[in-house]
Motif scaffolding. Structure first.
Motif, short mmCIF file in Angstrom:
data_model
loop_
_atom_site.label_atom_id
_atom_site.label_comp_id
_atom_site.label_asym_id
_atom_site.label_seq_id
_atom_site.Cartn_x
_atom_site.Cartn_y
_atom_site.Cartn_z
N GLY A 1 35.24 36.14 34.59
CA GLY A 1 35.34 36.47 36.01
C GLY A 1 35.29 35.27 36.94
N TRP B 1 37.75 43.04 36.10
CA TRP B 1 36.97 41.91 35.61
C TRP B 1 35.72 42.36 34.84
N ASN C 1 39.43 34.34 37.45
CA ASN C 1 40.29 35.47 37.81
C ASN C 1 41.66 35.03 38.34
#
Length: 614
Positions: free
Chosen positions: A519, A505, A523
């Motif tokens: 992020g 990330w 994710n």
């Protein structure tokens, strides 16, 4: 001396081997009294701790504790795996002979609990009835009441877990003696602390701390080091420092389970506790099983690789936990949750707590605020004004039931089937957003070469990672080559293989340094692609280091990413990867008995990189 028999009788503790064990260490440590604890004792012990000043109230149904200022974290250099066979020695496990370490620890413990209560904490590090429950039972002896309170939150605590053992002698003996914290020479050549797991005797002896994994022996010492050794010795299971989540597709009704390892500061807890992004929330629900440990085994009836979180709670890092990074964690420490905060900033006047990252700025009115050492913020000198209010490793301890998106079946005996195993290190280049690996040996090879940027500048090697195999470096219980073979054997026995992947990330723009991927909740998107790939719904872009998503395959609904950022995180840098292969080879050469299958995977990836045109 304590009347041990009377205390054990009063608690209904009938296991004869446990009784002998408690008597032995009560006499050795010189404890004044013995008390057997179950989860039902929690409220009484909290009241006693508040009265004794060991805890302070942090609002309704929450508590604050402060450790000794030199006792704030795990100490890897003082942590040892001991056995009776030198073949168990690895690069990372600080192996020593059991014949040396057991007498040394018992000598330190002798008489060290004089005048104190020895708390007997029978616990289980698995859902009751789980296939691995025979390896999950233990009894911790501790001389510290706050340790008991943390154990009640982190493990299933009760005498039934050891009275009802099929093999009455099959439990982990875990002894914790705090010692005189102010006179242990922490961090000096005269350091008296030792944290020892005697793997082949299923005995844990920790001396010289009352903090975290040094003292909560069900957690790391049993849940990871002893569990890993038992899994290998039994050839039955893996004990890994892995998070575990569930992903439910509301449209298809399917459930998926993903586990994986991340070195420190690589986003593991935030991933484990993430929610679906708003744009995808109508279709997908993410559920939490655990953020730190997973035990994996193959169900002999179904042939599926299964997983479960052996813990009963969360011992989370407070720093940088806020509404953006981890709203789930904040909800899990709400008033009334009986959470214990450790080494954060505390205001006894208002009973508030605070830590760096909780809000953009610390409280403006510093009246009453104490830092993690107990010193008034208002009285800080000019030189101290920028010192942290909370310790960087400050913590919150809460039970799994308090996590708002806890999986409904987190405590089910069966465990859950594992669809994917992912690894993720914090790297600014080289690692794309996600790369998937179908081959078992290549997946294990990738886990063994997992690393994160940490110390390469200090070591003077630009771009080199600090390797952390499977994120298990501080918890290895036996030799790394044997570990690799055991991993291949356990996962290889599954009829349906999980897909492996590496995620990152943290890739940055080389010009201005901004993060290329947002992020946090976003994710979920690369994980959904990974599961689609496993199901054969997408094909991806094949590279020598794994399959990457194409721009069309990655679900970016509701997300506006610059085209050049997206292109960068979905491609690899051939030259940078070739440099990495050299580092990986040196890393793997340091381990004895590395399976040939791992070396074959390394050579295969290196050869394909040489031919790769991009």
């Amino acid at each position: 001396m304590a009347d041990v028999e009377a205390a054990l009788d009063a608690a209904g503790l009938t296991n004869p081997h446990v009784r002998d064990y408690v008597k032995y260490y009560a006499e050795l440590t010189g404890a004044e009294r013995v008390e057997v604890v179950t989860a039902a004792d929690d409220d009484r012990l909290i009241a006693e701790a508040l009265e004794a000043g060991e805890l302070e109230p942090a609002g309704e149904g929450r508590y604050y504790s402060r450790s000794y200022h030199k006792d704030t974290a795990r100490s890897e250099e003082r942590t040892i795996v001991a056995t009776n066979d030198e073949k168990d020695k690895g690069v990372y496990n600080n192996w020593r002979p059991a014949s040396e370490m057991k007498p040394l620890l018992e000598d330190r413990m002798r008489g060290a609990s004089k005048g104190k209560t020895m708390y007997v904490v029978p616990y289980l590090m698995s859902p009751p009835g789980n296939e691995l429950a025979p390896w999950a039972a233990g009894v911790e002896l501790t001389d510290t009441r706050t340790v008991v309170l943390h154990m009640i939150r982190m493990a299933r605590v009760g005498v039934e877990h050891i009275n009802e053992l099929e093999d009455q002698n099959s439990f982990v003996r875990a002894v914790h003696v705090t010692g005189d914290l102010e006179n242990l020479g922490q961090g000096t050549p005269e350091d008296q602390r030792y944290f020892v797991t005697i793997g082949d005797e299923r005995t844990i002896l920790h001396f010289g701390s009352s903090y975290g994994g040094n003292a909560l022996l069900g957690k790391i010492a049993h849940g990871l080091r002893q569990g890993a050794y038992d899994g290998w010795a039994s050839k039955k299971f893996l004990a890994e420092q892995y998070m575990l989540i569930g992903i439910h597709d509301k449209e298809t009704g399917k459930d998926y389970h993903v586990c994986g390892g991340f070195p420190s500061a690589s986003g593991k807890t935030n991933l484990a506790m993430m929610l679906a992004p708003d744009a995808l929330g109508d279709r997908y629900h993410v559920s939490f099983y655990g953020d730190d440990i997973a035990w994996l085994w193959v169900d002999e009836k179904t042939g599926r690789l299964m997983g479960m979180n052996p813990e009963y709670g969360v011992f989370g890092v407070a720093k940088d936990t806020n509404e953006t990074t981890n709203p789930t964690a904040l909800k899990s420490v709400d008033p009334g949750t009986k959470t214990i905060f450790t080494n954060v900033a505390y205001n006894p006047k208002t009973q508030e707590v605070w830590w760096e990252g909780r809000t953009p700025e610390p409280p403006a009115d510093v009246d009453g605020w104490l830092d993690w050492k107990g010193n008034p913020i208002a009285e800080r000198s000019e030189a101290e004004k920028n010192d942290p209010w909370a310790h960087p490793n400050s913590r919150f301890t809460t039970t799994l039931d308090n996590v708002p998106n806890i999986a409904q079946d987190y405590d089910a005996a069966a465990g859950v089937p594992i669809d994917a195993i992912i690894f993720g290190g914090r790297t600014r280049d080289r690692e794309p957003l996600v790369r998937a690996i179908h081959d078992l040996a290549e997946g294990v090879y990738d886990g063994l070469t997992l690393g994160a940027e940490a110390t390469f500048a200090a070591e003077g090697v630009e771009g080199q990672l600090r390797y952390d195999p499977m994120s298990n470096r501080p918890f290895m219980a036996y030799g790394e080559g044997d570990y690799a073979q055991h991993y291949l054997d356990v996962v290889g026995a599954a009829k349906e293989q999980p897909i492996f992947a590496h995620v990152n990330w943290f890739q940055r723009d080389p010009e201005d340094g901004h993060f290329l991927w947002p992020g946090y909740r976003e994710n979920l998107r690369p994980l959904l692609w990974l599961l689609q790939l496993k199901n054969g719904e997408v094909k991806g872009n094949r590279t020598p280091v794994g399959i990457l998503p194409t721009e069309e395959e990655l679900n970016l609904d509701g997300l506006d990413l610059p085209a050049e950022d997206l292109q960068r995180i979905l491609s690899i840098d051939k030259e940078r990867w070739q440099q990495e292969m050299g580092f990986r080879e040196e890393h793997l050469k340091g381990f004895e008995r590395m399976p040939e299958a791992i070396w074959e995977a390394h050579r295969r990836v290196a050869a394909e990189l040489d031919q790769y045109e991009g």
